[in-house]
Design a protein around this motif. Structure first.
Motif, PDB file in Angstrom:
ATOM      1  N   GLU A  69     -17.244  35.476  87.865  1.00 31.94           N
ATOM      2  CA  GLU A  69     -16.467  34.284  88.240  1.00 31.94           C
ATOM      3  C   GLU A  69     -15.041  34.506  87.775  1.00 31.94           C
ATOM      4  O   GLU A  69     -14.194  34.948  88.526  1.00 31.94           O
ATOM      5  CB  GLU A  69     -17.070  33.031  87.604  1.00 31.94           C
ATOM      6  CG  GLU A  69     -18.391  32.616  88.183  1.00 31.94           C
ATOM      7  CD  GLU A  69     -18.901  31.355  87.523  1.00 31.94           C
ATOM      8  OE1 GLU A  69     -18.502  30.255  87.946  1.00 31.94           O
ATOM      9  OE2 GLU A  69     -19.708  31.474  86.570  1.00 31.94           O
ATOM     10  N   GLY A  70     -14.784  34.186  86.504  1.00 30.01           N
ATOM     11  CA  GLY A  70     -13.508  34.536  85.905  1.00 30.01           C
ATOM     12  C   GLY A  70     -13.624  35.942  85.349  1.00 30.01           C
ATOM     13  O   GLY A  70     -14.330  36.792  85.897  1.00 30.01           O
ATOM     14  N   THR A  86     -21.337  31.640  95.398  1.00 28.48           N
ATOM     15  CA  THR A  86     -20.048  31.046  95.761  1.00 28.48           C
ATOM     16  C   THR A  86     -20.169  30.146  96.984  1.00 28.48           C
ATOM     17  O   THR A  86     -19.184  29.579  97.446  1.00 28.48           O
ATOM     18  CB  THR A  86     -19.009  32.142  96.044  1.00 28.48           C
ATOM     19  OG1 THR A  86     -19.490  32.996  97.078  1.00 28.48           O
ATOM     20  CG2 THR A  86     -18.749  32.969  94.798  1.00 28.48           C
ATOM     21  N   ALA A  87     -21.373  30.024  97.516  1.00 22.88           N
ATOM     22  CA  ALA A  87     -21.580  29.148  98.667  1.00 22.88           C
ATOM     23  C   ALA A  87     -21.666  27.702  98.224  1.00 22.88           C
ATOM     24  O   ALA A  87     -22.008  27.402  97.100  1.00 22.88           O
ATOM     25  CB  ALA A  87     -22.866  29.552  99.396  1.00 22.88           C
ATOM     26  N   TYR A  92      -8.211  21.543  88.739  1.00 22.29           N
ATOM     27  CA  TYR A  92      -9.627  21.873  88.853  1.00 22.29           C
ATOM     28  C   TYR A  92     -10.085  22.389  87.499  1.00 22.29           C
ATOM     29  O   TYR A  92      -9.574  23.395  87.002  1.00 22.29           O
ATOM     30  CB  TYR A  92      -9.862  22.942  89.916  1.00 22.29           C
ATOM     31  CG  TYR A  92      -9.723  22.447  91.336  1.00 22.29           C
ATOM     32  CD1 TYR A  92     -10.818  21.935  92.018  1.00 22.29           C
ATOM     33  CD2 TYR A  92      -8.496  22.519  91.992  1.00 22.29           C
ATOM     34  CE1 TYR A  92     -10.704  21.485  93.328  1.00 22.29           C
ATOM     35  CE2 TYR A  92      -8.371  22.069  93.301  1.00 22.29           C
ATOM     36  CZ  TYR A  92      -9.472  21.556  93.957  1.00 22.29           C
ATOM     37  OH  TYR A  92      -9.356  21.107  95.252  1.00 22.29           O
ATOM     38  N   PHE A  93     -11.062  21.718  86.900  1.00 23.10           N
ATOM     39  CA  PHE A  93     -11.582  22.153  85.614  1.00 23.10           C
ATOM     40  C   PHE A  93     -12.700  23.179  85.773  1.00 23.10           C
ATOM     41  O   PHE A  93     -13.062  23.853  84.810  1.00 23.10           O
ATOM     42  CB  PHE A  93     -12.096  20.950  84.820  1.00 23.10           C
ATOM     43  CG  PHE A  93     -11.007  20.021  84.374  1.00 23.10           C
ATOM     44  CD1 PHE A  93      -9.829  20.498  83.830  1.00 23.10           C
ATOM     45  CD2 PHE A  93     -11.163  18.651  84.509  1.00 23.10           C
ATOM     46  CE1 PHE A  93      -8.820  19.653  83.414  1.00 23.10           C
ATOM     47  CE2 PHE A  93     -10.157  17.782  84.098  1.00 23.10           C
ATOM     48  CZ  PHE A  93      -8.988  18.283  83.544  1.00 23.10           C
ATOM     49  N   HIS A  94     -13.256  23.266  86.966  1.00 23.70           N
ATOM     50  CA  HIS A  94     -14.298  24.242  87.266  1.00 23.70           C
ATOM     51  C   HIS A  94     -13.768  25.253  88.282  1.00 23.70           C
ATOM     52  O   HIS A  94     -13.026  24.889  89.193  1.00 23.70           O
ATOM     53  CB  HIS A  94     -15.535  23.573  87.871  1.00 23.70           C
ATOM     54  CG  HIS A  94     -16.270  22.658  86.948  1.00 23.70           C
ATOM     55  ND1 HIS A  94     -15.766  21.446  86.539  1.00 23.70           N
ATOM     56  CD2 HIS A  94     -17.499  22.774  86.377  1.00 23.70           C
ATOM     57  CE1 HIS A  94     -16.644  20.851  85.747  1.00 23.70           C
ATOM     58  NE2 HIS A  94     -17.701  21.629  85.640  1.00 23.70           N
ATOM     59  N   ARG A 102     -10.822  33.757  92.101  1.00 21.68           N
ATOM     60  CA  ARG A 102     -11.613  34.831  92.705  1.00 21.68           C
ATOM     61  C   ARG A 102     -12.954  34.334  93.240  1.00 21.68           C
ATOM     62  O   ARG A 102     -13.538  34.958  94.140  1.00 21.68           O
ATOM     63  CB  ARG A 102     -11.832  35.964  91.697  1.00 21.68           C
ATOM     64  CG  ARG A 102     -12.632  35.551  90.472  1.00 21.68           C
ATOM     65  CD  ARG A 102     -12.595  36.617  89.391  1.00 21.68           C
ATOM     66  NE  ARG A 102     -13.136  37.874  89.878  1.00 21.68           N
ATOM     67  CZ  ARG A 102     -12.950  39.044  89.280  1.00 21.68           C
ATOM     68  NH1 ARG A 102     -12.202  39.107  88.211  1.00 21.68           N
ATOM     69  NH2 ARG A 102     -13.495  40.133  89.754  1.00 21.68           N
ATOM     70  N   SER A 103     -13.496  33.243  92.689  1.00 26.77           N
ATOM     71  CA  SER A 103     -14.811  32.761  93.113  1.00 26.77           C
ATOM     72  C   SER A 103     -14.758  31.392  93.775  1.00 26.77           C
ATOM     73  O   SER A 103     -15.767  30.922  94.296  1.00 26.77           O
ATOM     74  CB  SER A 103     -15.762  32.698  91.913  1.00 26.77           C
ATOM     75  OG  SER A 103     -15.263  31.835  90.904  1.00 26.77           O
ATOM     76  N   GLY A 104     -13.598  30.745  93.751  1.00 22.44           N
ATOM     77  CA  GLY A 104     -13.454  29.441  94.377  1.00 22.44           C
ATOM     78  C   GLY A 104     -13.286  28.333  93.359  1.00 22.44           C
ATOM     79  O   GLY A 104     -14.046  28.249  92.392  1.00 22.44           O
ATOM     80  N   LEU A 105     -12.287  27.491  93.565  1.00 23.39           N
ATOM     81  CA  LEU A 105     -12.050  26.369  92.668  1.00 23.39           C
ATOM     82  C   LEU A 105     -12.977  25.207  93.005  1.00 23.39           C
ATOM     83  O   LEU A 105     -13.413  25.057  94.138  1.00 23.39           O
ATOM     84  CB  LEU A 105     -10.591  25.923  92.760  1.00 23.39           C
ATOM     85  CG  LEU A 105      -9.552  26.920  92.264  1.00 23.39           C
ATOM     86  CD1 LEU A 105      -8.146  26.443  92.600  1.00 23.39           C
ATOM     87  CD2 LEU A 105      -9.690  27.157  90.768  1.00 23.39           C
ATOM     88  N   GLY A 106     -13.270  24.386  91.980  1.00 20.69           N
ATOM     89  CA  GLY A 106     -14.119  23.222  92.193  1.00 20.69           C
ATOM     90  C   GLY A 106     -15.591  23.544  92.280  1.00 20.69           C
ATOM     91  O   GLY A 106     -16.370  22.782  92.837  1.00 20.69           O
ATOM     92  N   ARG A 107     -16.007  24.643  91.691  1.00 15.30           N
ATOM     93  CA  ARG A 107     -17.418  25.032  91.670  1.00 15.30           C
ATOM     94  C   ARG A 107     -17.639  25.946  90.472  1.00 15.30           C
ATOM     95  O   ARG A 107     -16.697  26.457  89.886  1.00 15.30           O
ATOM     96  CB  ARG A 107     -17.798  25.766  92.967  1.00 15.30           C
ATOM     97  CG  ARG A 107     -17.084  27.095  93.122  1.00 15.30           C
ATOM     98  CD  ARG A 107     -17.406  27.802  94.423  1.00 15.30           C
ATOM     99  NE  ARG A 107     -16.816  27.115  95.560  1.00 15.30           N
ATOM    100  CZ  ARG A 107     -16.800  27.610  96.789  1.00 15.30           C
ATOM    101  NH1 ARG A 107     -17.362  28.782  97.034  1.00 15.30           N
ATOM    102  NH2 ARG A 107     -16.236  26.952  97.765  1.00 15.30           N
TER     103      ARG A 107
END
Length: 385
Positions: A58-59, A236-237, A350-352, A356-361
């Protein structure tokens, strides 16, 4: 036969060179995906002690496991004089592989607590016992078997709204190689540790399985093959209802299914049991609820869409239920979603998630950890005594 021997030898040599080239390239770009966990007959699994590698799904964070198999530095078993110890129990949000150790909420807590005057004259030391995938049952057992030996003054139970209720139910949780608690006829919780004697779990403890883990440590190519085969730990879906895959929107509303109500009753029993054990051993206790990403999404329209589908006025049911339990049992509850949501909406943050993997998830990013640390510290300072 002799004529065929040379082409076959050339082919094998070519394959070997190709594989070696792949290995060199993967090492050069810093690719790393080791087998992070090993079986544990009491807890189901734990991080492999001494393992050190980059986590990049993710990060990106450099993760080092201490001698206890936790993502933390080593700590003396005997608490030094003048030290106030906080033991953090939790899952992947506490393990926090997605960020650097120094960015995790528990690593930020000492500074935040010092700023608000918590335990003046004492050094606050936070010990992290969080392990990815754990439910409240494993977190309670972690306290009972390991964390309590470090004589904590405060036990902080990190509760994940998104999957802890499911993790605590044998009927609902797909990963069965873990301990579960069941509600007996008398209403008391009783542990079921039968997973440890199952053939599937025993296969993970064999010499061959350990050899595979060690060999995989040494080959980036094997790590890549294993990663592709097993897919990413975090998908990431997005599900069609706007909630991440693997997380149940049902938990954001009062349960209408007997299995989910039973899962909630087991969960409440385990939270209370963890708090009671901490207090019997001279430690204060607090439970911290970690929000779904959508609970703290900065766009109110996104949240409103799910609220309408669930038929609820807000998305705070799990926080409210844990807070109600805490009030009834005389425990401290720090419900993060109701405080993080307006912060996200006001700032647009966005805290999540990660670029690289998408914000808000997914998991908290550095900003999410920082916001959580500040809220937790403020609440603990308000209740210090």
């Amino acid at each position: 036969m002799k004529r065929l021997a040379i082409p076959i030898a050339l082919l094998l040599g070519s394959v070997a060179l190709t594989l070696a080239a792949f290995e060199i390239v993967l090492r050069a770009i810093g690719y790393s995906a080791p087998i992070w966990y090993e079986p544990d007959a009491r807890l189901g699994w734990r991080m492999r002690p001494g393992l050190a590698a980059w986590y990049e799904q993710e990060g990106r964070g450099f993760v080092r496991a201490n001698a206890e198999g936790m993502r933390d530095r080593d700590h003396l078993l005997d608490k030094p004089a003048g030290v106030y110890r906080i033991a953090v129990l939790g899952d992947s949000y506490a393990e926090a592989r997605q960020v650097e150790r120094e960015q995790a909420f528990w690593a930020l807590l000492p500074g935040e607590l010092a700023a608000c005057g918590f335990q003046p004259g004492k050094k606050v030391e936070v010990l992290n016992f969080g392990v990815s995938g754990y439910g409240t049952a494993q977190e309670y057992l972690m306290l009972e078997t390991t964390a309590i030996r470090y004589s904590p003054d405060l036990v902080l139970l990190q509760f994940t709204n998104g999957n802890d209720v499911r993790n605590n139910s044998f009927a609902l949780e797909p990963e069965k190689y873990r301990p579960f608690f069941m509600v007996g006829a008398d209403g008391a919780l009783r542990i079921d540790e039968s997973f440890a004697s199952s053939d599937g779990f025993r296969s993970r403890t064999t010499f061959t399985s350990e050899a595979v883990r060690r060999i995989t440590d040494r080959s980036r190519l094997l790590q890549l093959i294993r990663h592709v085969k097993e897919h990413s730990f975090i998908s990431t879906a997005q599900a069609s209802n706007g909630v991440e895959q693997g997380l149940e929107p049902v938990v954001l509303a009062a349960p209408h299914d007997p299995l989910w109500e039973e899962a909630w009753r087991i969960t409440e029993g385990l939270v209370a049991k963890t708090g009671e054990f901490a207090r019997r051993n001279g430690a204060r206790f607090a439970v911290v609820t970690v929000p779904y990403a959508i609970q703290v999404h900065p766009d109110p329209k996104v949240r409103a869409g799910l609220q309408a589908k669930l038929g609820v006025g807000d998305l705070f049911y799990p926080d409210q239920r844990i807070a109600g339990l805490a009030k009834k049992r005389g425990l401290t509850a720090v419900t993060l979603a109701p405080e993080m949501q307006p912060l996200a909406e006001k700032s647009g943050a966005y805290f999540h998630g990660f670029e690289r993997s998408g914000l808000g998830r997914g998991h908290w990013n550095a900003e999410g950890h920082r916001a959580a640390a500040r809220i937790i510290a403020r609440r603990l300072c308000e209740e210090r005594g």
